[in-house]
Design an enzyme around this catalytic site. Structure first.
Site, PDB file in Angstrom:
ATOM      1  N   ASN A 128       0.884  -1.166   0.000  1.00  0.00           N
ATOM      2  CA  ASN A 128       0.000   0.000   0.000  1.00  0.00           C
ATOM      3  C   ASN A 128       0.923   1.216   0.000  1.00  0.00           C
ATOM      4  O   ASN A 128       1.410   1.643   1.046  1.00  0.00           O
ATOM      5  CB  ASN A 128      -0.884  -0.031   1.255  1.00  0.00           C
ATOM      6  CG  ASN A 128      -1.819   1.151   1.339  1.00  0.00           C
ATOM      7  OD1 ASN A 128      -1.761   2.071   0.520  1.00  0.00           O
ATOM      8  ND2 ASN A 128      -2.675   1.147   2.338  1.00  0.00           N
ATOM      9  N   ARG A 146      -2.638  -2.081  -3.376  1.00  0.00           N
ATOM     10  CA  ARG A 146      -3.827  -1.242  -3.209  1.00  0.00           C
ATOM     11  C   ARG A 146      -3.688  -0.096  -4.212  1.00  0.00           C
ATOM     12  O   ARG A 146      -2.703   0.641  -4.197  1.00  0.00           O
ATOM     13  CB  ARG A 146      -3.871  -0.671  -1.806  1.00  0.00           C
ATOM     14  CG  ARG A 146      -5.033   0.265  -1.644  1.00  0.00           C
ATOM     15  CD  ARG A 146      -5.027   0.948  -0.303  1.00  0.00           C
ATOM     16  NE  ARG A 146      -6.173   1.841  -0.227  1.00  0.00           N
ATOM     17  CZ  ARG A 146      -6.305   2.763   0.707  1.00  0.00           C
ATOM     18  NH1 ARG A 146      -5.377   2.910   1.618  1.00  0.00           N
ATOM     19  NH2 ARG A 146      -7.361   3.533   0.718  1.00  0.00           N
ATOM     20  N   HIS A 206     -12.483   3.854  -0.522  1.00  0.00           N
ATOM     21  CA  HIS A 206     -12.417   2.994   0.678  1.00  0.00           C
ATOM     22  C   HIS A 206     -13.108   1.651   0.448  1.00  0.00           C
ATOM     23  O   HIS A 206     -13.545   0.991   1.401  1.00  0.00           O
ATOM     24  CB  HIS A 206     -13.052   3.690   1.910  1.00  0.00           C
ATOM     25  CG  HIS A 206     -12.234   4.828   2.438  1.00  0.00           C
ATOM     26  ND1 HIS A 206     -12.775   6.028   2.829  1.00  0.00           N
ATOM     27  CD2 HIS A 206     -10.904   4.958   2.627  1.00  0.00           C
ATOM     28  CE1 HIS A 206     -11.821   6.849   3.239  1.00  0.00           C
ATOM     29  NE2 HIS A 206     -10.667   6.215   3.126  1.00  0.00           N
ATOM     30  N   ARG A 224      -8.732  17.114   4.713  1.00  0.00           N
ATOM     31  CA  ARG A 224      -9.583  17.407   3.549  1.00  0.00           C
ATOM     32  C   ARG A 224     -10.921  17.970   4.002  1.00  0.00           C
ATOM     33  O   ARG A 224     -11.456  17.561   5.030  1.00  0.00           O
ATOM     34  CB  ARG A 224      -9.823  16.133   2.737  1.00  0.00           C
ATOM     35  CG  ARG A 224      -8.602  15.673   1.961  1.00  0.00           C
ATOM     36  CD  ARG A 224      -8.816  14.306   1.341  1.00  0.00           C
ATOM     37  NE  ARG A 224      -8.019  13.291   2.002  1.00  0.00           N
ATOM     38  CZ  ARG A 224      -8.166  11.978   1.847  1.00  0.00           C
ATOM     39  NH1 ARG A 224      -9.093  11.518   1.040  1.00  0.00           N
ATOM     40  NH2 ARG A 224      -7.390  11.141   2.481  1.00  0.00           N
ATOM     41  N   GLU A 251      -7.978  -4.087   5.308  1.00  0.00           N
ATOM     42  CA  GLU A 251      -7.875  -3.998   3.844  1.00  0.00           C
ATOM     43  C   GLU A 251      -6.821  -4.972   3.310  1.00  0.00           C
ATOM     44  O   GLU A 251      -6.959  -5.510   2.216  1.00  0.00           O
ATOM     45  CB  GLU A 251      -7.519  -2.557   3.442  1.00  0.00           C
ATOM     46  CG  GLU A 251      -8.667  -1.592   3.688  1.00  0.00           C
ATOM     47  CD  GLU A 251      -8.232  -0.187   4.058  1.00  0.00           C
ATOM     48  OE1 GLU A 251      -7.414  -0.045   4.997  1.00  0.00           O
ATOM     49  OE2 GLU A 251      -8.702   0.766   3.436  1.00  0.00           O
TER      50      GLU A 251
END
Ligand code: ADP
Length: 408
Positions: free
Chosen positions: A9, A93, A181, A241, A379
Site C-alpha cells: 500500500n 492497493r 475505501h 480534507r 484492507e
C-alpha cells in the site's frame, strides 16, 4: 513450503506492506511499513507473533529514497526473511480503477497504461502505487502483480447514485461519483454475517473514519451509495480534507482571491478538515487531548457533518438496521462515536456507554432499534485474498502477464 505473497500500500509518505501465505485467509506472517519516506525513512515490521523484526536502513537513504530504491530494499530484505518460500505475487492497493475496473486485475502493460490515465482523478494517491508497480516490474519482471481498487466495491450502485447533476456529456465522459475505501467496505461486508446474522443483508451504514473518511450505505452487503464522489475529497470532513464543499467557494477562490489551481488543491486536500478548522492538528487523538476551544469545535463539526451525511444515506436505504464504525477514529474514539450517535437518537439509536468506552464489538443497548457495532477493518486481508485468487484463476499467470520495461 507454502509460497508467499507481498501486499503493498504505497502512499506519499509511507509504504505499508504485509506478507501472507499464498491462498490463505490466515493472518499475515509479517506486517510493516516504511514511514516518513519523503524525509528520513523509518522501517518497522512485526512478525506473526507480534515481535519486532529489525532492518537496518542504509545510511543516507533519505536523500535518495524514491519508491524504486525503497521497494528494491524491501524485496531484498524479504528474500532473507522468507527463506525457502517463493514470492508468488504482489498485490497492490490502487486507489482509482475508474469505470473499467470493477474487480481486481492482473497487471500488464495495457492495464498499467489505463491506470496511468486515471492519475488526474487521484493525483495525490495513484502515482505512488503505480511507482511501486513499475519498480517491481523492473526488479522482478516475471513476478505477477495484481491491482486491487478502492473504487471497485461501489460499481454495484444504481446509475442515479453515481450521477452528478452535470450536463450528460460530462457524465458520459466519466465525471461521475466513483466512491473510495472500497477495500475496507469489502472487508466489513465479508464479516457482517458473523456479527449480525440475517440482519447483515439488511440496511447497513459503514462509517470508515480515519484520516481519510467516508461512509457507505449497503443493502445485501453491496454498496448502494457512498459519501465520496469523483475524488477522495468529497463527503465527510476529514483530517486535512474539507469534504463536501459548495463548488462556488472554489470559483470564489479562483476568481476573487486569485489563488492558483495548485494552491486550491493544497488548501482543500492538505490544509482543511480537522487541521484547518482547529488550526492545531489533523489528528483526532491530539485534538481530543487538547483544551483549546478550536479543537473542540473541529471535533463537533466532524461529528455534525458525519451525522448529516449518515441521515442522507438512511433515506437512500429507506431505513436503517445497523451502523458499523471502523478505521482509526471509528475503532478508537468513544467520544466521536458518542457525539455522532447522539444525533441519531431520533432514528432509535441508543448507545451503551460502558460498551462504547471499552470499544466493545456491540456498543448499542439491547433496546436500541438499530445495532451499532465497532469492527476493525482489514484492507490487507482483502488484497491478499484477491491477489491469491486472481493469480490462481488467471490463464496468463506468470509469463504472459510479464510487464516489459515501462517508463514513467
Ligand atoms: P488513515 O489510514 O486514513 O491514514 P487511520 O485509519 O490510521 O487513518 O486513522 C487515523 C486517525 O485515527 C487519526 O486521526 C488518529 O488520531 C485517530 N485515532 C487513532 N487512535 C485513536 C484514539 N485512541 N482516539 C482517537 N482517535 C484515534
Amino acid at each position: 513450503m507454502t509460497d508467499v505473497i507481498l501486499i503493498l500500500n504505497a502512499g506519499s509518505s509511507s509504504i505499508k506492506f504485509a506478507v501472507y501465505p499464498l491462498g490463505a485467509t490466515a493472518a499475515p506472517l509479517i506486517r510493516g511499513k516504511i514511514a516518513d519516506i519523503e524525509r528520513d525513512p523509518v522501517f518497522s515490521a512485526i512478525g506473526a507473533d507480534g515481535t519486532a523484526i529489525d532492518m537496518d536502513m542504509p545510511k543516507g537513504i533519505g536523500a535518495t529514497a524514491d519508491h524504486e530504491t525503497l521497494v528494491s530494499m524491501l524485496l531484498g530484505w524479504l528474500a532473507q526473511q522468507r527463506g525457502d518460500r517463493t514470492l508468488a505475487a504482489v498485490g497492490h492497493r490502487v486507489v482509482h480503477g475508474g469505470r473499467r475496473f470493477a474487480a481486481p486485475v492482473l497487471i500488464d502493460n495495457a492495464v498499467l497504461g489505463e491506470l496511468e490515465q486515471l492519475i488526474p482523478l487521484a493525483p495525490l494517491h495513484q502515482p505512488h502505487s503505480l511507482a511501486a508497480i513499475r519498480a517491481i516490474s523492473r526488479l522482478e519482471p516475471t513476478l505477477p502483480q495484481v491491482a486491487c481498487f478502492d473504487t471497485s466495491f461501489h460499481r454495484t450502485q444504481d446509475r442515479l447514485a453515481q450521477l452528478f447533476a452535470l450536463p450528460r456529456e460530462l457524465s458520459d465522459e466519466g465525471i461521475i461519483r466513483y466512491g473510495f475505501h472500497g477495500l475496507s467496505y469489502e472487508y466489513i461486508a465479508s464479516v457482517l454475517p458473523e456479527h449480525l446474522g440475517d440482519r447483515a443483508e439488511g440496511r447497513v451504514i459503514v462509517a470508515h473514519l480515519g484520516n481519510g473518511a467516508s461512509m457507505c450505505a449497503m443493502k445485501n452487503r453491496q454498496s448502494v451509495a457512498t459519501s465520496m464522489g469523483f475524488t477522495a475529497l468529497d463527503g465527510l470532513m476529514m483530517g486535512q480534507r474539507c469534504g463536501t464543499l459548495d463548488a462556488g467557494v472554489v470559483l470564489y477562490l479562483l476568481q476573487s482571491k486569485g489563488l492558483s489551481a495548485t494552491e486550491i488543491e493544497t488548501l482543500l486536500y492538505r490544509r482543511s478538515g480537522l487541521l484547518g478548522v482547529s488550526g492545531i492538528s489533523n489528528n483526532m487523538q491530539d485534538l481530543e487531548r487538547c483544551d483549546d476551544p478550536r479543537a473542540r469545535e473541529a471535533i463537533e463539526l466532524f461529528c455534525f457533518r458525519a451525522a448529516s451525511v449518515l441521515g442522507g444515506l438512511v433515506t437512500v436505504l429507506g431505513g436503517l438496521d445497523a451502523v458499523v464504525f471502523t478505521a482509526g477514529i471509528g475503532e478508537n474514539s468513544a467520544l466521536v462515536r458518542k457525539m455522532i450517535c447522539e444525533r441519531l437518537a431520533h432514528l432509535g439509536v441508543e448507545l451503551e456507554p460502558g460498551c462504547n468506552e471499552s470499544g466493545a464489538l456491540r456498543i448499542s443497548t439491547a433496546q436500541s432499534s438499530i445495532d451499532v457495532l465497532v469492527i476493525p477493518t482489514d484492507e490487507g486481508a482483502v488484497i491478499a485474498n484477491a491477489t491469491s485468487e486472481t493469480v490462481a484463476h488467471s490463464p496468463a499467470h506468470n509469463k504472459l502477464s510479464k510487464l516489459t520495461s515501462v517508463g514513467t
